[in-house]
Write a protein that holds these residues in place. Sequence first.
Motif, PDB file in Angstrom:
ATOM      1  N   ALA A  24       1.015  -1.241   0.225  1.00  0.00           N
ATOM      2  CA  ALA A  24      -0.053   0.068   0.130  1.00  0.00           C
ATOM      3  C   ALA A  24       0.761   1.293   0.017  1.00  0.00           C
ATOM      4  CB  ALA A  24      -0.639   0.084   1.209  1.00  0.00           C
ATOM      5  N   ALA A  25       0.393   2.309  -0.652  1.00  0.00           N
ATOM      6  CA  ALA A  25       1.276   3.422  -0.911  1.00  0.00           C
ATOM      7  C   ALA A  25       1.624   4.192   0.434  1.00  0.00           C
ATOM      8  CB  ALA A  25       0.631   4.432  -1.889  1.00  0.00           C
ATOM      9  N   ASP A  26       0.687   3.835   1.317  1.00  0.00           N
ATOM     10  CA  ASP A  26       0.665   4.452   3.023  1.00  0.00           C
ATOM     11  C   ASP A  26       1.880   4.001   3.655  1.00  0.00           C
ATOM     12  OD1 ASP A  26      -0.558   2.303   3.367  1.00  0.00           O
ATOM     13  OD2 ASP A  26      -2.350   3.139   4.399  1.00  0.00           O
ATOM     14  N   ASP A  27       2.733   2.741   3.093  1.00  0.00           N
ATOM     15  CA  ASP A  27       3.676   2.254   3.754  1.00  0.00           C
ATOM     16  C   ASP A  27       4.817   2.381   3.109  1.00  0.00           C
ATOM     17  OD1 ASP A  27       5.073   0.923   5.558  1.00  0.00           O
ATOM     18  OD2 ASP A  27       4.118  -0.974   5.428  1.00  0.00           O
ATOM     19  N   PRO A  28       5.257   3.399   2.999  1.00  0.00           N
ATOM     20  CA  PRO A  28       6.618   3.529   1.932  1.00  0.00           C
ATOM     21  C   PRO A  28       7.897   3.035   2.540  1.00  0.00           C
ATOM     22  CG  PRO A  28       5.903   5.707   2.992  1.00  0.00           C
ATOM     23  CD  PRO A  28       4.755   5.067   3.336  1.00  0.00           C
ATOM     24  N   ILE A  29       7.862   2.930   3.918  1.00  0.00           N
ATOM     25  CA  ILE A  29       9.310   2.352   4.314  1.00  0.00           C
ATOM     26  C   ILE A  29       9.245   0.894   4.134  1.00  0.00           C
ATOM     27  CG2 ILE A  29      10.441   1.799   6.331  1.00  0.00           C
ATOM     28  CD1 ILE A  29       9.359   4.402   7.660  1.00  0.00           C
ATOM     29  N   THR A  30       8.213   0.062   4.306  1.00  0.00           N
ATOM     30  CA  THR A  30       8.242  -1.250   4.000  1.00  0.00           C
ATOM     31  C   THR A  30       8.355  -1.481   2.462  1.00  0.00           C
ATOM     32  OG1 THR A  30       6.823  -1.448   5.624  1.00  0.00           O
ATOM     33  CG2 THR A  30       7.003  -3.436   4.302  1.00  0.00           C
ATOM     34  N   THR A  31       7.518  -0.704   1.788  1.00  0.00           N
ATOM     35  CA  THR A  31       7.617  -0.827   0.286  1.00  0.00           C
ATOM     36  C   THR A  31       9.401  -0.758  -0.153  1.00  0.00           C
ATOM     37  OG1 THR A  31       5.752   0.176   0.085  1.00  0.00           O
ATOM     38  CG2 THR A  31       7.106   0.005  -2.057  1.00  0.00           C
ATOM     39  N   ARG A  32      10.005   0.344  -0.003  1.00  0.00           N
ATOM     40  CA  ARG A  32      11.304   0.522  -0.211  1.00  0.00           C
ATOM     41  C   ARG A  32      12.225  -0.582   0.242  1.00  0.00           C
ATOM     42  NH1 ARG A  32      11.138   5.951   3.206  1.00  0.00           N
ATOM     43  NH2 ARG A  32      12.408   5.424   4.975  1.00  0.00           N
ATOM     44  N   GLN A  33      11.871  -0.911   1.695  1.00  0.00           N
ATOM     45  CA  GLN A  33      12.780  -2.106   1.828  1.00  0.00           C
ATOM     46  C   GLN A  33      12.700  -3.231   1.169  1.00  0.00           C
ATOM     47  OE1 GLN A  33      11.628  -1.781   6.136  1.00  0.00           O
ATOM     48  NE2 GLN A  33      13.200  -0.577   6.834  1.00  0.00           N
ATOM     49  N   ALA A  70      14.357  -2.559 -12.186  1.00  0.00           N
ATOM     50  CA  ALA A  70      12.917  -2.586 -11.729  1.00  0.00           C
ATOM     51  C   ALA A  70      13.182  -1.657 -10.416  1.00  0.00           C
ATOM     52  CB  ALA A  70      12.209  -3.567 -11.578  1.00  0.00           C
ATOM     53  N   ALA A  71      13.967  -2.125  -9.532  1.00  0.00           N
ATOM     54  CA  ALA A  71      14.402  -1.321  -8.209  1.00  0.00           C
ATOM     55  C   ALA A  71      14.777  -0.063  -8.500  1.00  0.00           C
ATOM     56  CB  ALA A  71      15.305  -2.170  -7.534  1.00  0.00           C
ATOM     57  N   ALA A  72      15.751   0.204  -9.416  1.00  0.00           N
ATOM     58  CA  ALA A  72      16.446   1.321  -9.507  1.00  0.00           C
ATOM     59  C   ALA A  72      15.344   2.546 -10.170  1.00  0.00           C
ATOM     60  CB  ALA A  72      17.340   1.279 -10.617  1.00  0.00           C
ATOM     61  N   PHE A  75      12.585   2.969  -6.832  1.00  0.00           N
ATOM     62  CA  PHE A  75      13.059   3.165  -5.357  1.00  0.00           C
ATOM     63  C   PHE A  75      12.721   4.551  -4.898  1.00  0.00           C
ATOM     64  CE2 PHE A  75      16.697   3.273  -2.305  1.00  0.00           C
ATOM     65  CZ  PHE A  75      16.184   2.621  -1.418  1.00  0.00           C
ATOM     66  N   GLY A  76      13.293   5.360  -5.592  1.00  0.00           N
ATOM     67  CA  GLY A  76      13.174   6.853  -5.547  1.00  0.00           C
ATOM     68  C   GLY A  76      11.680   7.514  -4.976  1.00  0.00           C
TER      69      GLY A  76
END
Length: 152
Positions: A24-33, A70-72, A75-76
Amino acid sequence: MRVVGKVAAVAMMAGLGIAGSVHAADDPITTRQDIMSSVGAAAGLGGGMMKGQVEYSPVAGKAAIAAMNAAAVSFGSFFPASSDQGDTGALPAIWDNADGFAAELAKFSAATGKAMEASGKDGPADLDAFKAAMGPIFGTCKSCHETYRKKN
Ligand code: HEC
């Protein structure tokens, strides 16, 4: 052969975490990790082949490069202002020096973009071609982590 190769590549991408990397977009920390975990997995596969611990195949080479790319490119997008606090390995320098962080991201995606081009449709033909494509990507991990990631 070609179909089998494709299936293997897709299966591997899923295994590398790409399929599971969107939260979910409201969990950016988990997403980027999760995105960085997929980078770690791709680095493990790519590094294993480069060291001769895993037999090289163009399909696996391409999967590792595609996961990096895909990550690169994504990620930002997961560093909103509010996400500097919490259970994160990201350093405040990301927000204090946004231009510097953007420059590291640009180096990362330039390297992965070049590797994508070099891998063509079927992946880098041999281990030397893979090393030439992957080497510059590995060069970007340390310089970004040094300044923008907490040491564990
Ligand atoms: C543009 C900067 C940047 C680049 C390039 C980069 N990383 Fe990271 N990496 C980070 C940041 C920032 C974190 C911490 C994210 C967080 O915890 O919010 C991180 C975290 C990680 C993690 C921990 C993920 C987790 O589960 O918490 C791994 C593994 C990782 N990076 C591997 C790599 C590898 C391997 C490369 C090179 C192929 C790489 N990174 C390139 C910035 C970068």
